[in-house]
Design a protein around this motif. Sequence first.
Motif, PDB file in Angstrom:
ATOM      1  N   ASP A 102       7.557   7.213  -8.402  1.00  0.00           N
ATOM      2  CA  ASP A 102       6.194   7.457  -8.867  1.00  0.00           C
ATOM      3  C   ASP A 102       5.818   8.911  -8.565  1.00  0.00           C
ATOM      4  OD1 ASP A 102       5.373   7.638  -6.177  1.00  0.00           O
ATOM      5  OD2 ASP A 102       4.575   5.613  -6.133  1.00  0.00           O
ATOM      6  N   PRO A 103       4.620   9.356  -8.937  1.00  0.00           N
ATOM      7  CA  PRO A 103       4.262  10.760  -8.717  1.00  0.00           C
ATOM      8  C   PRO A 103       4.316  11.214  -7.257  1.00  0.00           C
ATOM      9  CG  PRO A 103       2.791   9.823 -10.338  1.00  0.00           C
ATOM     10  CD  PRO A 103       3.610   8.682  -9.767  1.00  0.00           C
ATOM     11  N   ALA A 104       4.101  10.302  -6.302  1.00  0.00           N
ATOM     12  CA  ALA A 104       4.166  10.674  -4.887  1.00  0.00           C
ATOM     13  C   ALA A 104       5.584  10.601  -4.338  1.00  0.00           C
ATOM     14  CB  ALA A 104       3.235   9.782  -4.061  1.00  0.00           C
ATOM     15  N   GLY A 105       6.537  10.203  -5.177  1.00  0.00           N
ATOM     16  CA  GLY A 105       7.934  10.170  -4.764  1.00  0.00           C
ATOM     17  C   GLY A 105       8.429   8.824  -4.256  1.00  0.00           C
ATOM     18  N   HIS A 106       7.594   7.781  -4.296  1.00  0.00           N
ATOM     19  CA  HIS A 106       8.023   6.461  -3.836  1.00  0.00           C
ATOM     20  C   HIS A 106       9.026   5.861  -4.824  1.00  0.00           C
ATOM     21  CE1 HIS A 106       4.889   6.440  -0.812  1.00  0.00           C
ATOM     22  NE2 HIS A 106       3.992   6.710  -1.745  1.00  0.00           N
ATOM     23  N   PRO A 107      10.231   5.530  -4.367  1.00  0.00           N
ATOM     24  CA  PRO A 107      11.219   4.933  -5.258  1.00  0.00           C
ATOM     25  C   PRO A 107      10.843   3.496  -5.625  1.00  0.00           C
ATOM     26  CG  PRO A 107      12.271   5.863  -3.306  1.00  0.00           C
ATOM     27  CD  PRO A 107      10.800   5.838  -3.049  1.00  0.00           C
ATOM     28  N   PHE A 108      11.195   3.102  -6.844  1.00  0.00           N
ATOM     29  CA  PHE A 108      11.072   1.716  -7.281  1.00  0.00           C
ATOM     30  C   PHE A 108      12.133   1.467  -8.346  1.00  0.00           C
ATOM     31  CE2 PHE A 108       8.269   4.126 -10.015  1.00  0.00           C
ATOM     32  CZ  PHE A 108       8.432   3.565 -11.285  1.00  0.00           C
ATOM     33  N   CYS A 109      12.465   0.195  -8.550  1.00  0.00           N
ATOM     34  CA  CYS A 109      13.480  -0.166  -9.530  1.00  0.00           C
ATOM     35  C   CYS A 109      12.848  -0.881 -10.715  1.00  0.00           C
ATOM     36  CB  CYS A 109      14.519  -1.091  -8.904  1.00  0.00           C
ATOM     37  SG  CYS A 109      15.483  -0.333  -7.587  1.00  0.00           S
ATOM     38  N   LEU A 167      -5.235   7.383   0.831  1.00  0.00           N
ATOM     39  CA  LEU A 167      -5.156   8.827   0.978  1.00  0.00           C
ATOM     40  C   LEU A 167      -4.429   9.175   2.273  1.00  0.00           C
ATOM     41  CD1 LEU A 167      -5.906  11.674   0.031  1.00  0.00           C
ATOM     42  CD2 LEU A 167      -8.059  11.413   1.300  1.00  0.00           C
ATOM     43  N   ALA A 168      -3.383   9.967   2.136  1.00  0.00           N
ATOM     44  CA  ALA A 168      -2.604  10.455   3.273  1.00  0.00           C
ATOM     45  C   ALA A 168      -2.329  11.934   2.998  1.00  0.00           C
ATOM     46  CB  ALA A 168      -1.309   9.667   3.429  1.00  0.00           C
ATOM     47  N   PRO A 169      -3.250  12.822   3.417  1.00  0.00           N
ATOM     48  CA  PRO A 169      -3.133  14.242   3.068  1.00  0.00           C
ATOM     49  C   PRO A 169      -1.806  14.879   3.463  1.00  0.00           C
ATOM     50  CG  PRO A 169      -5.265  13.793   4.049  1.00  0.00           C
ATOM     51  CD  PRO A 169      -4.448  12.543   4.204  1.00  0.00           C
ATOM     52  N   ASP A 170      -1.159  14.396   4.505  1.00  0.00           N
ATOM     53  CA  ASP A 170       0.105  14.976   4.967  1.00  0.00           C
ATOM     54  C   ASP A 170       1.325  14.181   4.505  1.00  0.00           C
ATOM     55  OD1 ASP A 170      -1.279  17.007   6.314  1.00  0.00           O
ATOM     56  OD2 ASP A 170      -1.575  15.719   8.058  1.00  0.00           O
ATOM     57  N   HIS A 171       1.145  13.339   3.487  1.00  0.00           N
ATOM     58  CA  HIS A 171       2.252  12.518   2.987  1.00  0.00           C
ATOM     59  C   HIS A 171       3.437  13.392   2.575  1.00  0.00           C
ATOM     60  CE1 HIS A 171       4.498   9.486   0.832  1.00  0.00           C
ATOM     61  NE2 HIS A 171       4.510  10.286  -0.227  1.00  0.00           N
ATOM     62  N   VAL A 172       4.627  12.990   3.000  1.00  0.00           N
ATOM     63  CA  VAL A 172       5.868  13.652   2.615  1.00  0.00           C
ATOM     64  C   VAL A 172       6.668  12.646   1.802  1.00  0.00           C
ATOM     65  CG1 VAL A 172       8.007  14.710   3.436  1.00  0.00           C
ATOM     66  CG2 VAL A 172       5.859  15.073   4.692  1.00  0.00           C
ATOM     67  N   SER A 173       7.023  13.018   0.582  1.00  0.00           N
ATOM     68  CA  SER A 173       7.768  12.120  -0.299  1.00  0.00           C
ATOM     69  C   SER A 173       9.119  11.768   0.301  1.00  0.00           C
ATOM     70  CB  SER A 173       8.014  12.781  -1.658  1.00  0.00           C
ATOM     71  OG  SER A 173       6.813  13.033  -2.319  1.00  0.00           O
ATOM     72  N   PRO A 174       9.522  10.500   0.180  1.00  0.00           N
ATOM     73  CA  PRO A 174      10.873  10.150   0.608  1.00  0.00           C
ATOM     74  C   PRO A 174      11.896  10.777  -0.327  1.00  0.00           C
ATOM     75  CG  PRO A 174       9.745   8.238  -0.330  1.00  0.00           C
ATOM     76  CD  PRO A 174       8.772   9.355  -0.319  1.00  0.00           C
ATOM     77  N   VAL A 185       0.855  -1.184   0.000  1.00  0.00           N
ATOM     78  CA  VAL A 185       0.000   0.000   0.000  1.00  0.00           C
ATOM     79  C   VAL A 185       0.895   1.239   0.000  1.00  0.00           C
ATOM     80  CG1 VAL A 185      -1.768   1.286   1.260  1.00  0.00           C
ATOM     81  CG2 VAL A 185      -1.785  -1.230   1.293  1.00  0.00           C
ATOM     82  N   PHE A 186       0.640   2.141  -0.949  1.00  0.00           N
ATOM     83  CA  PHE A 186       1.346   3.408  -1.003  1.00  0.00           C
ATOM     84  C   PHE A 186       0.460   4.497  -0.423  1.00  0.00           C
ATOM     85  CE2 PHE A 186       3.604   1.613  -4.853  1.00  0.00           C
ATOM     86  CZ  PHE A 186       4.834   1.518  -4.227  1.00  0.00           C
ATOM     87  N   ASP A 187       1.024   5.314   0.451  1.00  0.00           N
ATOM     88  CA  ASP A 187       0.347   6.521   0.923  1.00  0.00           C
ATOM     89  C   ASP A 187       0.588   7.622  -0.110  1.00  0.00           C
ATOM     90  OD1 ASP A 187      -0.298   5.182   3.218  1.00  0.00           O
ATOM     91  OD2 ASP A 187       1.189   6.182   4.475  1.00  0.00           O
ATOM     92  N   ALA A 188      -0.419   8.465  -0.311  1.00  0.00           N
ATOM     93  CA  ALA A 188      -0.269   9.568  -1.263  1.00  0.00           C
ATOM     94  C   ALA A 188      -1.261  10.666  -0.937  1.00  0.00           C
ATOM     95  CB  ALA A 188      -0.498   9.080  -2.690  1.00  0.00           C
ATOM     96  N   ALA A 189      -0.827  11.906  -1.082  1.00  0.00           N
ATOM     97  CA  ALA A 189      -1.724  13.041  -0.888  1.00  0.00           C
ATOM     98  C   ALA A 189      -2.698  13.163  -2.064  1.00  0.00           C
ATOM     99  CB  ALA A 189      -0.918  14.328  -0.728  1.00  0.00           C
ATOM    100  N   ASP A 190      -2.247  12.777  -3.253  1.00  0.00           N
ATOM    101  CA  ASP A 190      -3.084  12.819  -4.456  1.00  0.00           C
ATOM    102  C   ASP A 190      -3.283  11.389  -4.942  1.00  0.00           C
ATOM    103  OD1 ASP A 190      -4.240  13.093  -6.955  1.00  0.00           O
ATOM    104  OD2 ASP A 190      -2.871  14.678  -7.625  1.00  0.00           O
ATOM    105  N   ILE A 191      -4.315  10.721  -4.425  1.00  0.00           N
ATOM    106  CA  ILE A 191      -4.502   9.312  -4.789  1.00  0.00           C
ATOM    107  C   ILE A 191      -4.955   9.153  -6.235  1.00  0.00           C
ATOM    108  CG2 ILE A 191      -4.815   8.491  -2.442  1.00  0.00           C
ATOM    109  CD1 ILE A 191      -7.780   8.254  -2.920  1.00  0.00           C
ATOM    110  N   GLU A 192      -5.567  10.186  -6.821  1.00  0.00           N
ATOM    111  CA  GLU A 192      -5.944  10.098  -8.238  1.00  0.00           C
ATOM    112  C   GLU A 192      -4.694   9.973  -9.114  1.00  0.00           C
ATOM    113  OE1 GLU A 192      -8.883   9.725  -9.708  1.00  0.00           O
ATOM    114  OE2 GLU A 192      -9.944   9.816  -7.790  1.00  0.00           O
TER     115      GLU A 192
END
Length: 124
Positions: free
Chosen positions: A110-117, A51-58, A9-16
């Motif tokens: 990804d757009p919320a800043g979550h790294p992936f390879c 949805l995590a309105p206060d999500h801070v990108s790593p 599960v990814f947290d994101a301020a903009d889930i759309e």
Amino acid sequence: MKIRRTIVVFDAADIEAESAFWTALLEGKVEKDDDWHSIYADGEWRLGIQLAPDHVSPQWPDGQQRQQLHLDLYIDDLDAGRKRVLELGGRLLKESERPGSPDEFVVCADPAGHPFCLCKAPQG
């Protein structure tokens, strides 16, 4: 205790934006609730977006908000995969250190800043 399913599960301020990115990248579909989206690919539930309105990108690889987990996606064509990630609104964080090697990979976000390879899939 029997674990019957495991979902990342990814947290994101903009889930759309987040669910649109992963749905397109996985060539799947999304089922939406107000604060939760489920991403399906090949008929299987693959990811949750919460949805995590206060999500801070790593910040990868260094920073105060450090990476906590990441996905490795094994694909046949790294160049095509990198291009697709960028077209969908993702970012390239690190190019391959060993172009052409059997274990070649690139690091994206990804757009919320979550790294992936994106990793070269084993051939054969």
